[in-house]
Motif scaffolding. Structure first.
Motif, PDB file in Angstrom:
ATOM      1  N   GLY A 134       0.816  -1.165   0.044  1.00 58.97           N
ATOM      2  CA  GLY A 134       0.002   0.076   0.021  1.00 58.97           C
ATOM      3  C   GLY A 134       0.927   1.205   0.163  1.00 58.97           C
ATOM      4  O   GLY A 134       2.028   1.158   0.602  1.00 58.97           O
ATOM      5  N   ARG A 135       0.247   2.390  -0.274  1.00 59.83           N
ATOM      6  CA  ARG A 135       1.070   3.705  -0.610  1.00 59.83           C
ATOM      7  C   ARG A 135       0.428   4.780   0.486  1.00 59.83           C
ATOM      8  O   ARG A 135      -0.753   4.687   0.816  1.00 59.83           O
ATOM      9  CB  ARG A 135       0.527   4.261  -1.951  1.00 59.83           C
ATOM     10  N   PHE A 136       1.561   5.476   0.911  1.00 60.20           N
ATOM     11  CA  PHE A 136       1.468   6.561   1.864  1.00 60.20           C
ATOM     12  C   PHE A 136       1.762   7.749   1.078  1.00 60.20           C
ATOM     13  O   PHE A 136       3.027   7.656   0.783  1.00 60.20           O
ATOM     14  CB  PHE A 136       2.041   6.252   3.255  1.00 60.20           C
ATOM     15  N   VAL A 137       0.706   8.783   1.337  1.00 62.93           N
ATOM     16  CA  VAL A 137       1.640  10.030   0.677  1.00 62.93           C
ATOM     17  C   VAL A 137       1.465  11.045   1.729  1.00 62.93           C
ATOM     18  O   VAL A 137       0.379  11.321   2.419  1.00 62.93           O
ATOM     19  CB  VAL A 137       0.463  10.640  -0.358  1.00 62.93           C
ATOM     20  N   TRP A 188       9.281  19.834  12.689  1.00 64.71           N
ATOM     21  CA  TRP A 188      10.231  18.517  12.652  1.00 64.71           C
ATOM     22  C   TRP A 188      11.225  18.889  11.709  1.00 64.71           C
ATOM     23  O   TRP A 188      10.961  18.880  10.544  1.00 64.71           O
ATOM     24  CB  TRP A 188       9.288  17.309  12.144  1.00 64.71           C
ATOM     25  N   PRO A 189      12.444  18.864  11.986  1.00 62.31           N
ATOM     26  CA  PRO A 189      13.578  19.262  10.998  1.00 62.31           C
ATOM     27  C   PRO A 189      13.385  18.157  10.028  1.00 62.31           C
ATOM     28  O   PRO A 189      13.079  16.757  10.319  1.00 62.31           O
ATOM     29  CB  PRO A 189      14.781  19.123  11.993  1.00 62.31           C
ATOM     30  N   LEU A 190      13.958  18.205   8.896  1.00 62.67           N
ATOM     31  CA  LEU A 190      13.894  17.433   7.800  1.00 62.67           C
ATOM     32  C   LEU A 190      14.501  15.949   8.106  1.00 62.67           C
ATOM     33  O   LEU A 190      13.755  14.897   8.058  1.00 62.67           O
ATOM     34  CB  LEU A 190      14.669  18.107   6.562  1.00 62.67           C
ATOM     35  N   PRO A 191      15.491  15.728   8.741  1.00 62.41           N
ATOM     36  CA  PRO A 191      15.915  14.499   9.193  1.00 62.41           C
ATOM     37  C   PRO A 191      15.162  13.646  10.028  1.00 62.41           C
ATOM     38  O   PRO A 191      14.858  12.491   9.889  1.00 62.41           O
ATOM     39  CB  PRO A 191      17.527  14.699   9.881  1.00 62.41           C
ATOM     40  N   ALA A 192      14.674  14.452  11.026  1.00 63.40           N
ATOM     41  CA  ALA A 192      13.604  13.711  12.091  1.00 63.40           C
ATOM     42  C   ALA A 192      12.564  13.230  11.358  1.00 63.40           C
ATOM     43  O   ALA A 192      11.653  12.260  11.841  1.00 63.40           O
ATOM     44  CB  ALA A 192      13.435  14.782  13.134  1.00 63.40           C
ATOM     45  N   LEU A 193      11.722  14.275  10.116  1.00 63.35           N
ATOM     46  CA  LEU A 193      10.901  13.886   9.709  1.00 63.35           C
ATOM     47  C   LEU A 193      10.731  12.601   8.857  1.00 63.35           C
ATOM     48  O   LEU A 193      10.178  11.577   8.978  1.00 63.35           O
ATOM     49  CB  LEU A 193      10.468  15.121   8.633  1.00 63.35           C
ATOM     50  N   LEU A 194      11.965  12.633   8.140  1.00 62.30           N
ATOM     51  CA  LEU A 194      12.212  11.420   7.318  1.00 62.30           C
ATOM     52  C   LEU A 194      12.513  10.110   7.894  1.00 62.30           C
ATOM     53  O   LEU A 194      12.150   9.145   7.289  1.00 62.30           O
ATOM     54  CB  LEU A 194      13.257  11.629   6.185  1.00 62.30           C
ATOM     55  N   THR A 195      13.082  10.269   9.194  1.00 64.12           N
ATOM     56  CA  THR A 195      13.623   9.264  10.013  1.00 64.12           C
ATOM     57  C   THR A 195      12.409   8.515  10.219  1.00 64.12           C
ATOM     58  O   THR A 195      12.306   7.232  10.632  1.00 64.12           O
ATOM     59  CB  THR A 195      14.443   9.531  11.050  1.00 64.12           C
ATOM     60  N   GLY A 196      11.422   9.252  10.830  1.00 64.01           N
ATOM     61  CA  GLY A 196      10.179   8.694  11.155  1.00 64.01           C
ATOM     62  C   GLY A 196       9.620   7.729  10.105  1.00 64.01           C
ATOM     63  O   GLY A 196       8.798   6.465  10.645  1.00 64.01           O
ATOM     64  N   PHE A 197       9.553   8.018   8.816  1.00 66.04           N
ATOM     65  CA  PHE A 197       9.201   7.151   7.820  1.00 66.04           C
ATOM     66  C   PHE A 197       9.818   5.794   7.747  1.00 66.04           C
ATOM     67  O   PHE A 197       9.191   4.671   7.910  1.00 66.04           O
ATOM     68  CB  PHE A 197       9.411   7.733   6.605  1.00 66.04           C
ATOM     69  N   VAL A 198      11.169   5.844   8.025  1.00 63.48           N
ATOM     70  CA  VAL A 198      12.174   4.719   7.868  1.00 63.48           C
ATOM     71  C   VAL A 198      11.569   3.789   9.258  1.00 63.48           C
ATOM     72  O   VAL A 198      11.562   2.473   9.076  1.00 63.48           O
ATOM     73  CB  VAL A 198      13.549   5.106   7.829  1.00 63.48           C
ATOM     74  N   ASP A 199      11.749   4.451  10.355  1.00 61.64           N
ATOM     75  CA  ASP A 199      11.464   3.639  11.807  1.00 61.64           C
ATOM     76  C   ASP A 199      10.137   3.131  11.625  1.00 61.64           C
ATOM     77  O   ASP A 199       9.958   2.071  12.338  1.00 61.64           O
ATOM     78  CB  ASP A 199      11.649   4.763  13.077  1.00 61.64           C
ATOM     79  N   LEU A 202       8.295   2.146   6.490  1.00 58.01           N
ATOM     80  CA  LEU A 202       7.830   2.450   5.283  1.00 58.01           C
ATOM     81  C   LEU A 202       9.154   2.886   4.256  1.00 58.01           C
ATOM     82  O   LEU A 202      10.127   3.084   4.807  1.00 58.01           O
ATOM     83  CB  LEU A 202       6.806   3.879   5.365  1.00 58.01           C
ATOM     84  N   VAL A 203       8.955   2.343   3.065  1.00 55.22           N
ATOM     85  CA  VAL A 203       9.956   2.408   1.979  1.00 55.22           C
ATOM     86  C   VAL A 203       9.750   3.844   1.395  1.00 55.22           C
ATOM     87  O   VAL A 203       8.723   3.994   0.657  1.00 55.22           O
ATOM     88  CB  VAL A 203      10.186   1.172   1.180  1.00 55.22           C
ATOM     89  N   LEU A 204      10.720   4.714   1.463  1.00 54.26           N
ATOM     90  CA  LEU A 204      10.644   6.073   0.863  1.00 54.26           C
ATOM     91  C   LEU A 204      10.810   5.691  -0.755  1.00 54.26           C
ATOM     92  O   LEU A 204      11.832   4.845  -1.397  1.00 54.26           O
ATOM     93  CB  LEU A 204      11.840   7.026   1.261  1.00 54.26           C
ATOM     94  N   GLU A 205       9.988   6.457  -1.557  1.00 57.84           N
ATOM     95  CA  GLU A 205       9.815   6.188  -2.964  1.00 57.84           C
ATOM     96  C   GLU A 205      10.080   7.491  -3.918  1.00 57.84           C
ATOM     97  O   GLU A 205      10.797   7.448  -4.909  1.00 57.84           O
ATOM     98  CB  GLU A 205       8.614   5.523  -3.494  1.00 57.84           C
TER      99      GLU A 205
END
Length: 229
Positions: A134-137, A188-199, A202-205
């Motif tokens: 499934g996809r998350f946006v 949320w600074p950018l690293p914290a925001l994107l790390t939340g997806f990884v943790d 979710l696979v960033l696409e």
């Protein structure tokens, strides 16, 4: 999320003035014109697309045009009074979604992550309710160029002051015509925001930005893996 009372108190202003829809309910949608960005990141599909923090439901039409069946969850009953005519809605907390595990093919969160003091927990909920594949946006205010630290009074020369690295809630805003001076925002600074997806697993696409000459929004598309390992 920002407390229900905060958005209950501004629901009429949000619908009729901020969105500019007026008594007829018609208008151009979000002031930032997010429909095309949502179309690029979500794409065409079918089945339920759950919107977290759907507010008054203005993105339901775009989701429906892409072939999905829009549904929304929000903590503000007064916002949902408007949304109910635009998509199926339920009153609920983004950090405890009233949705079964692995039950929806798509989830979106549009301009709401700063309303959520623990967005990492929300991302874990997204991963829980998404079907495998499934996809998350995510579409939200740009963490590098929007916030209490950014003065956007002159769109051609955004001034970024100290404060970007501070993940904190604030009502500081460069304008009194928007939301943040009324309900506040978490940053949320950018690293914290994107790390939340990884943790969350979710696979960033795909990534996209909106707004010129300095982006005002950041979009992220991610998927839940078909299988672990």
């Amino acid at each position: 999320m920002v407390g229900a009372a905060a958005y209950d108190g501004i629901a009429d202003w949000y619908e009729n003035e901020f969105l500019g829809r007026g008594p007829s309910g018609e208008g151009d949608g979000h002031p930032l014109g997010l429909g095309p960005l949502l179309g690029v990141l979500l794409g065409e599909g079918g089945g339920t697309c759950l919107e977290i923090g759907c507010g008054t439901g203005i993105h339901g039409a775009t989701v429906r045009e892409l072939g999905w069946t829009p549904a929304g969850v929000d903590l503000s009953a007064r916002m949902l009074r408007y949304a109910g005519g635009r998509l199926s809605v339920v009153l609920g907390d983004a950090a405890r979604l009233p949705v079964r595990d692995a039950s929806v093919p798509a989830v979106i969160a549009v301009m709401v992550h700063t309303d959520l003091p623990d967005y990492a927990a929300v991302l874990r909920e997204v991963a829980r309710v998404l079907r495998p594949g499934g996809r998350f946006v995510h579409i939200g205010v740009h963490p590098c160029f929007c916030g209490g630290f950014a003065d956007r009074a002159d769109p051609d020369a955004v001034v970024v002051r100290p404060g970007y690295l501070d993940g904190r809630w604030t009502k500081e805003s460069w304008t009194d015509a928007g939301l943040r001076d009324k309900v506040g925002a978490s940053h949320w600074p950018l690293p914290a925001l994107l790390t939340g997806f990884v943790d969350a697993g979710l696979v960033l696409e795909r990534f996209a930005e909106g707004g010129a000459p300095t982006p005002a929004v950041l979009g992220v598309a991610a998927t839940k893996p078909d299988r672990v390992g």
